[in-house]
Design an enzyme around this catalytic site. Structure first.
Site, mmCIF file in Angstrom:
data_model
loop_
_atom_site.group_PDB
_atom_site.id
_atom_site.type_symbol
_atom_site.label_atom_id
_atom_site.label_comp_id
_atom_site.label_asym_id
_atom_site.label_seq_id
_atom_site.Cartn_x
_atom_site.Cartn_y
_atom_site.Cartn_z
ATOM 1 N N ASP A 5 0.822 -1.090 0.042
ATOM 2 C CA ASP A 5 -0.050 0.001 -0.164
ATOM 3 C C ASP A 5 0.831 1.422 -0.071
ATOM 4 O O ASP A 5 0.628 2.244 -0.482
ATOM 5 C CB ASP A 5 -0.813 -0.134 1.273
ATOM 6 C CG ASP A 5 -2.004 1.108 1.242
ATOM 7 O OD1 ASP A 5 -2.372 1.420 0.145
ATOM 8 O OD2 ASP A 5 -2.508 1.383 2.178
ATOM 9 N N CYS B 91 23.015 -1.483 10.484
ATOM 10 C CA CYS B 91 21.845 -2.280 11.196
ATOM 11 C C CYS B 91 22.154 -3.641 11.537
ATOM 12 O O CYS B 91 21.807 -4.179 12.385
ATOM 13 C CB CYS B 91 20.554 -2.326 9.895
ATOM 14 S SG CYS B 91 19.417 -0.895 9.722
ATOM 15 N N CYS C 252 14.024 -4.664 15.672
ATOM 16 C CA CYS C 252 13.514 -3.657 14.614
ATOM 17 C C CYS C 252 13.569 -4.127 12.950
ATOM 18 O O CYS C 252 12.637 -3.855 12.234
ATOM 19 C CB CYS C 252 14.763 -2.432 14.978
ATOM 20 S SG CYS C 252 14.531 -1.286 13.676
ATOM 21 N N CYS D 149 10.353 -0.190 8.102
ATOM 22 C CA CYS D 149 9.873 -0.382 6.704
ATOM 23 C C CYS D 149 10.930 0.252 5.569
ATOM 24 O O CYS D 149 11.104 1.372 5.678
ATOM 25 C CB CYS D 149 8.526 0.487 6.791
ATOM 26 S SG CYS D 149 7.833 0.434 5.345
#
Ligand code: SF4
Ligand code: SF4
Length: 433
Positions: free
Chosen positions: A289, A330, A339, A343
């Site tokens: 979306d 990361c 985490c 996104c």
């Protein structure tokens, strides 16, 4: 019946947008409105023929005992109630024997009336109401096409849902107008809106002409890169002391799952994604979306079956890329386990050593997940012992009563308030929350 490709997931989540991006309101940060440009001249209404095709394919594609039919917009209620009545008829016609159909709809609530509520109740809809907090913060950005605030109309819809016993949750964006009022917002939802299920969504809105996920600047309506974390931490501190087990905040549930060793149930915090797609009003399918844009177009379900598109290499790669494109920063992060880089839509800043692809909200995630580590370990430990996570509230209360001494008297088999995850009898009894 389409052939199910071998690599197809047994289930996936699909947000269907029967009015495309069209909405009766004009919320200032809404990324969907710009999507109207994708379909110039369109009436933005899903036809009855496509509705039937979609429901049939969706139900045929799943190999699970329950299938969710999820409606989203724009504003889906603009389709009118008869559209959803027909959808329920098609679902009944095409569901496999023994399969349960669950319905969800995300709405601004302003067009709801008694008839809508009776229909929702009859079909056990879970209705998501978009509301950003008390009036002054809600109306900062959630306005109608005349620029007027919509709080009163949204609350009228919410009260109607309550009166008719419809299950609902609230979806609140966190943005520049409410980022510094976490407790006002949370307490309003809990005490005045009667919400038991709350979703917070950070507004990270790219500042560009296309409306697509490109460029490195954000609008001034966006939440600050550190404010999202401070917002969540403040809400968490209140929740963990008095509302565990009675109010459910999606981010806290997802985090607890990670601490307890379960899948998070939220794509943003999963290692990979790609099973939350979006269907436009004309049958066009997109990877997500948040990526209803040409680069992430998969095909049209009237030409290629839904399940083939879901299992296409393009979509599988989209899902894998969430993990494969993580920067080294990361990969070495102590909170990566929960985490997972967040996104991909928000990964557009550089790491301190200059690598691209770090999440704009990284600072928030690091701070928030570090902040909740100890109570999360306590709750995870309780769950592992077959007990309820809400016992954490007693442990914290007991600890705070004697916080001057920094030690507590907990039962021998209670989790240690220090958050080590060990039983009290095997640990120190110190408070670190
Ligand atoms: S891009 Fe983001 S919102 Fe979309 S499926 Fe992946 S993690 Fe979820
Ligand atoms: S907190 Fe930051 S560095 Fe750590 S995994 Fe999340 S985005 Fe990456």
């Amino acid at each position: 019946m389409p052939l199910i490709p071998e690599n197809a997931p047994p289930a996936f989540h699909l947000l269907a947008k029967p009015t495309g991006a069209v909405c009766n309101l004009d919320c200032k940060y809404c990324f969907f409105l710009s999507k109207e440009k994708l379909y110039p001249g369109s009436r933005f209404r899903m036809t009855d023929e496509l509705l039937e095709t979609y429901i049939k394919q969706l139900l045929e594609s799943h190999r699970t005992p329950e299938v969710t039919i999820a409606w989203q917009g724009g504003e889906p209620t603009l389709m009118g109630l008869d559209f959803f009545r027909r959808a329920a008829e098609y679902a009944e016609r095409y569901r496999k024997p023994g399969v349960k159909v669950a319905y969800t709809i995300q709405t601004n609530g302003t067009l709801l009336d008694k008839e809508w509520c009776e229909f929702f109740r009859e079909h056990d809809f879970l209705v998501g109401i978009s509301i950003d907090g008390p009036e002054e913060v809600h109306d900062a950005y959630r306005t109608d096409k005349q620029g007027k605030g919509t709080f009163g109309r949204v609350m009228r819809g919410l009260r109607l849902l309550q009166e008719h016993g419809v299950e609902y949750n609230v979806l609140c964006t966190v943005n520049a107008a409410n980022e510094s009022k976490p407790l006002d917002v949370y307490r309003f939802f809990r005490d005045e809106a009667g919400a038991r299920f709350i979703q917070f969504i950070p507004i990270v809105e790219r500042d560009n002409e296309t409306g697509f996920q490109e460029g490195g600047k954000v609008t001034d309506r966006s939440v600050g890169p550190e404010r999202w974390g401070s917002f969540l931490s403040a809400v968490f501190d209140e929740w963990v002391r008095r509302d565990v087990g009675t109010v459910f905040v999606q981010h806290f549930d997802a985090a607890l799952a990670a601490w307890a060793g379960y899948p998070p149930g939220l794509c943003v915090f999963s290692p990979t994604c790609g099973t939350a797609l979006a269907l436009e009003h004309n049958g066009d399918l997109y990877s997500c979306d948040h990526f209803v844009e040409p680069d992430h177009y998969l095909g049209n379900i009237t030409e290629t079956s839904l399940i083939e598109l879901v299992a296409s290499e393009k979509q599988l790669k989209f899902g894998r890329d969430k993990e494969s494109t993580l920067p080294q920063y990361c990969r070495k992060c102590p909170v990566l386990f929960v985490c997972h880089g967040g996104c991909p839509k928000n990964r557009f800043v550089e790491t301190p050593d200059g690598e691209t692809g770090l999440n704009y909200l990284c600072e928030s995630y690091r701070a928030f997940f570090t902040h909740i580590d100890r109570p999360m370990r306590m709750m995870a430990d309780l769950l592992r012992q077959g007990r309820y996570a809400d016992e954490v509230m007693q442990v914290l209360a007991a600890g705070e009563e004697t916080s001057g001494k920094r030690t507590v008297k907990a039962g021998r088999n209670d989790p240690c308030p220090c958050g080590s995850g060990l039983k009290y009898k095997k640990c120190c009894g110190k408070i670190n929350v």
